[in-house]
Write a protein that holds these residues in place. Structure first.
Motif, PDB file in Angstrom:
ATOM      1  N   LEU A  39       0.978  -1.195  -0.029  1.00 28.91           N
ATOM      2  CA  LEU A  39       0.059   0.065  -0.018  1.00 28.91           C
ATOM      3  C   LEU A  39       1.040   1.270   0.070  1.00 28.91           C
ATOM      4  O   LEU A  39       2.102   1.216   0.543  1.00 28.91           O
ATOM      5  CB  LEU A  39      -0.722   0.032   1.158  1.00 28.91           C
ATOM      6  CG  LEU A  39      -2.053  -1.064   1.288  1.00 28.91           C
ATOM      7  CD1 LEU A  39      -2.814  -0.969   2.659  1.00 28.91           C
ATOM      8  CD2 LEU A  39      -2.992  -0.885   0.066  1.00 28.91           C
ATOM      9  N   PRO A  40       0.555   2.271  -0.545  1.00 29.38           N
ATOM     10  CA  PRO A  40       1.089   3.610  -0.796  1.00 29.38           C
ATOM     11  C   PRO A  40       1.702   4.102   0.833  1.00 29.38           C
ATOM     12  O   PRO A  40       2.674   4.588   1.030  1.00 29.38           O
ATOM     13  CB  PRO A  40       0.305   4.614  -1.437  1.00 29.38           C
ATOM     14  CG  PRO A  40      -0.645   3.616  -2.189  1.00 29.38           C
ATOM     15  CD  PRO A  40      -0.885   2.710  -1.210  1.00 29.38           C
ATOM     16  N   SER A  41       0.883   3.819   1.841  1.00 31.13           N
ATOM     17  CA  SER A  41       1.315   4.186   3.329  1.00 31.13           C
ATOM     18  C   SER A  41       2.577   3.562   3.745  1.00 31.13           C
ATOM     19  O   SER A  41       3.268   4.302   4.316  1.00 31.13           O
ATOM     20  CB  SER A  41      -0.115   4.122   4.076  1.00 31.13           C
ATOM     21  OG  SER A  41      -0.359   2.814   4.019  1.00 31.13           O
ATOM     22  N   GLY A  44       5.491   5.348   2.405  1.00 36.10           N
ATOM     23  CA  GLY A  44       5.734   6.782   2.976  1.00 36.10           C
ATOM     24  C   GLY A  44       6.149   6.420   4.223  1.00 36.10           C
ATOM     25  O   GLY A  44       7.143   7.065   5.017  1.00 36.10           O
ATOM     26  N   SER A  45       5.783   5.357   4.999  1.00 33.65           N
ATOM     27  CA  SER A  45       6.082   5.120   6.457  1.00 33.65           C
ATOM     28  C   SER A  45       7.452   4.635   6.436  1.00 33.65           C
ATOM     29  O   SER A  45       8.304   4.960   7.231  1.00 33.65           O
ATOM     30  CB  SER A  45       5.173   4.119   7.052  1.00 33.65           C
ATOM     31  OG  SER A  45       3.965   4.536   7.115  1.00 33.65           O
ATOM     32  N   TYR A  46       7.932   3.970   5.250  1.00 29.82           N
ATOM     33  CA  TYR A  46       9.378   3.524   5.166  1.00 29.82           C
ATOM     34  C   TYR A  46      10.237   4.731   5.165  1.00 29.82           C
ATOM     35  O   TYR A  46      11.327   4.594   5.882  1.00 29.82           O
ATOM     36  CB  TYR A  46       9.550   2.549   4.069  1.00 29.82           C
ATOM     37  CG  TYR A  46      11.078   2.479   3.502  1.00 29.82           C
ATOM     38  CD1 TYR A  46      11.674   1.307   4.599  1.00 29.82           C
ATOM     39  CD2 TYR A  46      11.813   2.860   2.538  1.00 29.82           C
ATOM     40  CE1 TYR A  46      13.079   0.841   4.175  1.00 29.82           C
ATOM     41  CE2 TYR A  46      12.798   2.534   2.345  1.00 29.82           C
ATOM     42  CZ  TYR A  46      13.694   1.668   3.074  1.00 29.82           C
ATOM     43  OH  TYR A  46      15.216   1.244   2.839  1.00 29.82           O
ATOM     44  N   VAL A  47       9.963   5.446   4.250  1.00 25.98           N
ATOM     45  CA  VAL A  47      10.957   6.943   4.217  1.00 25.98           C
ATOM     46  C   VAL A  47      10.855   7.529   5.490  1.00 25.98           C
ATOM     47  O   VAL A  47      11.944   7.800   5.846  1.00 25.98           O
ATOM     48  CB  VAL A  47      10.661   7.582   3.089  1.00 25.98           C
ATOM     49  CG1 VAL A  47      11.396   9.094   2.908  1.00 25.98           C
ATOM     50  CG2 VAL A  47      10.523   7.104   1.826  1.00 25.98           C
ATOM     51  N   ASN A 191       6.909  -5.475   4.161  1.00 22.92           N
ATOM     52  CA  ASN A 191       7.671  -6.521   4.881  1.00 22.92           C
ATOM     53  C   ASN A 191       8.947  -5.590   5.672  1.00 22.92           C
ATOM     54  O   ASN A 191       9.048  -5.794   6.806  1.00 22.92           O
ATOM     55  CB  ASN A 191       8.582  -7.214   3.983  1.00 22.92           C
ATOM     56  CG  ASN A 191       7.556  -8.138   3.023  1.00 22.92           C
ATOM     57  OD1 ASN A 191       6.274  -8.115   3.305  1.00 22.92           O
ATOM     58  ND2 ASN A 191       7.907  -8.824   1.949  1.00 22.92           N
ATOM     59  N   VAL A 192       9.483  -4.554   5.070  1.00 19.13           N
ATOM     60  CA  VAL A 192      10.507  -3.682   5.704  1.00 19.13           C
ATOM     61  C   VAL A 192       9.790  -3.077   6.912  1.00 19.13           C
ATOM     62  O   VAL A 192      10.401  -2.996   7.848  1.00 19.13           O
ATOM     63  CB  VAL A 192      11.283  -2.978   4.803  1.00 19.13           C
ATOM     64  CG1 VAL A 192      12.252  -2.137   5.586  1.00 19.13           C
ATOM     65  CG2 VAL A 192      11.875  -3.679   3.632  1.00 19.13           C
ATOM     66  N   VAL A 193       8.728  -2.323   6.689  1.00 22.29           N
ATOM     67  CA  VAL A 193       8.042  -1.534   7.657  1.00 22.29           C
ATOM     68  C   VAL A 193       7.809  -2.462   8.829  1.00 22.29           C
ATOM     69  O   VAL A 193       7.914  -1.873  10.052  1.00 22.29           O
ATOM     70  CB  VAL A 193       6.937  -0.697   7.145  1.00 22.29           C
ATOM     71  CG1 VAL A 193       6.047   0.053   8.215  1.00 22.29           C
ATOM     72  CG2 VAL A 193       7.708   0.509   6.175  1.00 22.29           C
ATOM     73  N   GLU A 194       7.237  -3.346   8.534  1.00 20.60           N
ATOM     74  CA  GLU A 194       6.541  -4.211   9.610  1.00 20.60           C
ATOM     75  C   GLU A 194       7.832  -5.005  10.460  1.00 20.60           C
ATOM     76  O   GLU A 194       7.472  -5.189  11.794  1.00 20.60           O
ATOM     77  CB  GLU A 194       5.682  -5.603   8.993  1.00 20.60           C
ATOM     78  CG  GLU A 194       4.427  -4.674   8.835  1.00 20.60           C
ATOM     79  CD  GLU A 194       3.239  -5.972   8.206  1.00 20.60           C
ATOM     80  OE1 GLU A 194       4.059  -7.067   7.986  1.00 20.60           O
ATOM     81  OE2 GLU A 194       2.361  -5.655   7.756  1.00 20.60           O
ATOM     82  N   ARG A 195       8.820  -5.206   9.883  1.00 19.35           N
ATOM     83  CA  ARG A 195      10.030  -5.731  10.455  1.00 19.35           C
ATOM     84  C   ARG A 195      10.614  -4.543  11.228  1.00 19.35           C
ATOM     85  O   ARG A 195      11.204  -4.898  12.361  1.00 19.35           O
ATOM     86  CB  ARG A 195      11.226  -6.353   9.398  1.00 19.35           C
ATOM     87  CG  ARG A 195      12.203  -6.908  10.016  1.00 19.35           C
ATOM     88  CD  ARG A 195      13.403  -7.333   9.079  1.00 19.35           C
ATOM     89  NE  ARG A 195      12.700  -7.869   8.082  1.00 19.35           N
ATOM     90  CZ  ARG A 195      12.838  -7.710   6.595  1.00 19.35           C
ATOM     91  NH1 ARG A 195      13.487  -6.459   6.556  1.00 19.35           N
ATOM     92  NH2 ARG A 195      12.301  -8.307   5.587  1.00 19.35           N
ATOM     93  N   GLY A 196      10.716  -3.585  10.898  1.00 21.14           N
ATOM     94  CA  GLY A 196      11.029  -2.116  11.879  1.00 21.14           C
ATOM     95  C   GLY A 196      10.303  -2.070  12.967  1.00 21.14           C
ATOM     96  O   GLY A 196      10.805  -1.828  13.984  1.00 21.14           O
TER      97      GLY A 196
END
Length: 487
Positions: A39-41, A44-47, A191-196
């Motif tokens: 999803l686009p969010s 944005g959350s990753y950055v 995947n990266v955001v949830e891992r973070g």
């Protein structure tokens, strides 16, 4: 740069990164969400996460480490004459930090400028006058060596803050640019955001655990330092508590433990019946409207500050009991500060702890047990006595033990309501004191921190910690056993 402004800038970069990262992901997918992996969010959350989390983490670590570095650096440069009079280095560094803080306040309030401080140099009398204008009084033992060290302290602290600001902003910008470059439609942002997020949660749990470990270690190390200068056998088995900062102290913990448990027992004798009967009424007899009003009003007692309870004991309960049991009444009580005063007020404070926990435990008893009892012809009171309370007993016992641990650790009610006498006595109308009250008194004043009279506070705290920890573990064990039986 001030910490507040640095935090605001990093958070603003993170918010900007969220907007730009989301737009870049949508642009790479031709504006269609279905063309994106996540999803686009998430993009944005990753950055935002790569911009803010590393920078904020670096800032927090720097703020934790910088005081140790500055203290060690200033202490290494401290002139020998500054500690030649026998003062400990920790006391000298306390004066250095206090003087440095005073100079910072003078600059912040416009009383002095950095140029004024540099021009005055080692003019201690002039700086003393200037600092007096901002409410900072310097003792007569503050020397020019301490002034020089304070100026060195300010210089190193300012340099550390400048370097921290540069590094934090650099990490935020690098994280922003690196995350922005990786943001495209095929990037697995979710995947990266949830891992973070999982790593952040793990870090939060680690901080809580490490804080607990730090508290325990601080008690242990200082308690060990106490037992090196005072015999453990005298501490644990002596019947006399008579600290003397001039030497010759008798620091037996038994009178303090007796006062602690005596007051806690009286408090529980007040709180347990009232709290348990209140819980039974609210759970089994009260209607929804009465319960909706009575339960919040009862729990308001848990939100009252303990200092207010202490004032209530000192100004209301103590004089009331003195009028009944004092010289004009029965003659048992000589002053308003007594075990019975603190115990009654502490019991009132503990009522919501027992009531709320017992109410939740009684409500958790399966309705099938009630229906079965009613089906066998039992009345409501018989069902409560013979079915509900036995079924809820493990949880109720756990609630009582948790309330007991809360009572053992109470301070302000004891200080204002029970007095300060350390004695072994069965008379509840006499003044006594507790472990927590003596911890406060032993750490208050100008005593040498390395003396047994000051270090004993940590031995008292360690003993109290072990007692309350044992009660909490036992209570949690009983509650857990109860939950396994009915959930």
């Amino acid at each position: 740069m001030p910490i507040l402004w640095l935090t605001v800038i990093v958070l603003a970069l993170a918010a900007l990164g969220y907007v730009i990262g989301r737009r870049r992901a949508l642009a790479s997918g031709d504006g269609r969400i279905r063309n994106l992996h996540s999803l686009p969010s998430y993009y944005g959350s990753y950055v935002a996460m790569m911009t803010g989390v590393p920078a904020i983490s670096l800032m927090l670590l720097w703020l934790l480490a910088q005081p140790f570095w500055v203290n060690s650096a200033v202490l290494a440069d401290l002139p020998v004459s500054a500690v030649a009079d026998g003062s400990s280095s920790s006391l000298v560094m306390s004066d250095v930090r206090r003087l440095a803080d005073g100079l910072d306040r003078a600059v912040a309030q416009g009383v002095m400028t950095e140029a004024d401080i540099d021009a005055m140099g080692s003019d201690l009398s002039g700086i003393r006058t200037r600092l007096g204008n901002v409410g900072v009084a310097l003792g007569s033992d503050v020397s020019t060596d301490i002034l020089t060290s304070a100026q060195d302290y300010r210089t190193k602290a300012a340099t550390g803050r400048l370097v921290m600001s540069i590094l934090v902003l650099a990490v935020a910008i690098v994280g922003f640019g690196w995350a922005y470059q990786r943001t495209h439609k095929d990037f697995r942002a979710r995947n990266v955001v949830e891992r973070g997020i999982r790593y952040v949660l793990i870090a939060a749990a680690c901080i809580a655990i490490l804080t607990t470990i730090g508290i325990v270690l601080s008690l242990v190390f200082n308690a060990i330092a106490f037992f090196r200068v005072y015999p453990a056998s005298d501490f644990f088995f002596s019947l006399t508590w008579s600290p003397s900062f001039g030497g010759g102290s008798e620091l037996g913990i038994l009178p303090l433990l007796w006062g602690t448990f005596y007051i806690s027992i009286i408090a529980l004798l007040v709180a347990v019946p009232i709290g348990l009967f209140s819980a039974i009424y609210l759970a089994e007899y009260a209607g929804p409207k009465v319960r909706g009003v009575a339960k919040p009003l009862l729990e308001v007692l848990a939100g009252i500050p303990t200092i207010v309870y202490g004032l209530f004991a000192l100004l209301t309960v103590g004089p009331f009991l003195l009028g009944i049991f004092g010289p004009d009444g029965v003659g048992w009580m000589q002053a308003g500060t007594a075990v019975i005063t603190a115990g009654l007020v502490m019991g009132i404070m503990l009522i919501p702890f027992v009531s709320s926990l017992s109410d939740d435990i009684i409500n958790a008893v399966p309705q099938a047990l009630r229906d079965g009892s009613y089906g066998l012809g039992a009345t409501k009171s018989e069902t409560i006595r013979q079915v509900i309370l036995p079924a809820a007993l493990p949880g109720i016992v756990g609630a009582i033990l948790l309330a007991a641990s809360r009572a053992i650790g109470e301070t302000m009610i004891v200080v204002l309501g029970a007095g300060a006498a350390a004695r072994l006595d069965l008379n509840p109308f006499e003044a006594m004191t507790t472990v927590t009250a003596k911890i406060v008194s032993q750490l208050t004043g100008d005593a040498d921190f390395s003396s047994p009279e000051a270090l004993v506070a940590f031995a008292l705290g360690m003993t109290l910690f072990i007692v309350t920890l044992g009660l909490n573990v036992f209570a949690l064990y009983i509650v857990r056993k109860y939950r396994e039986q009915y959930e």
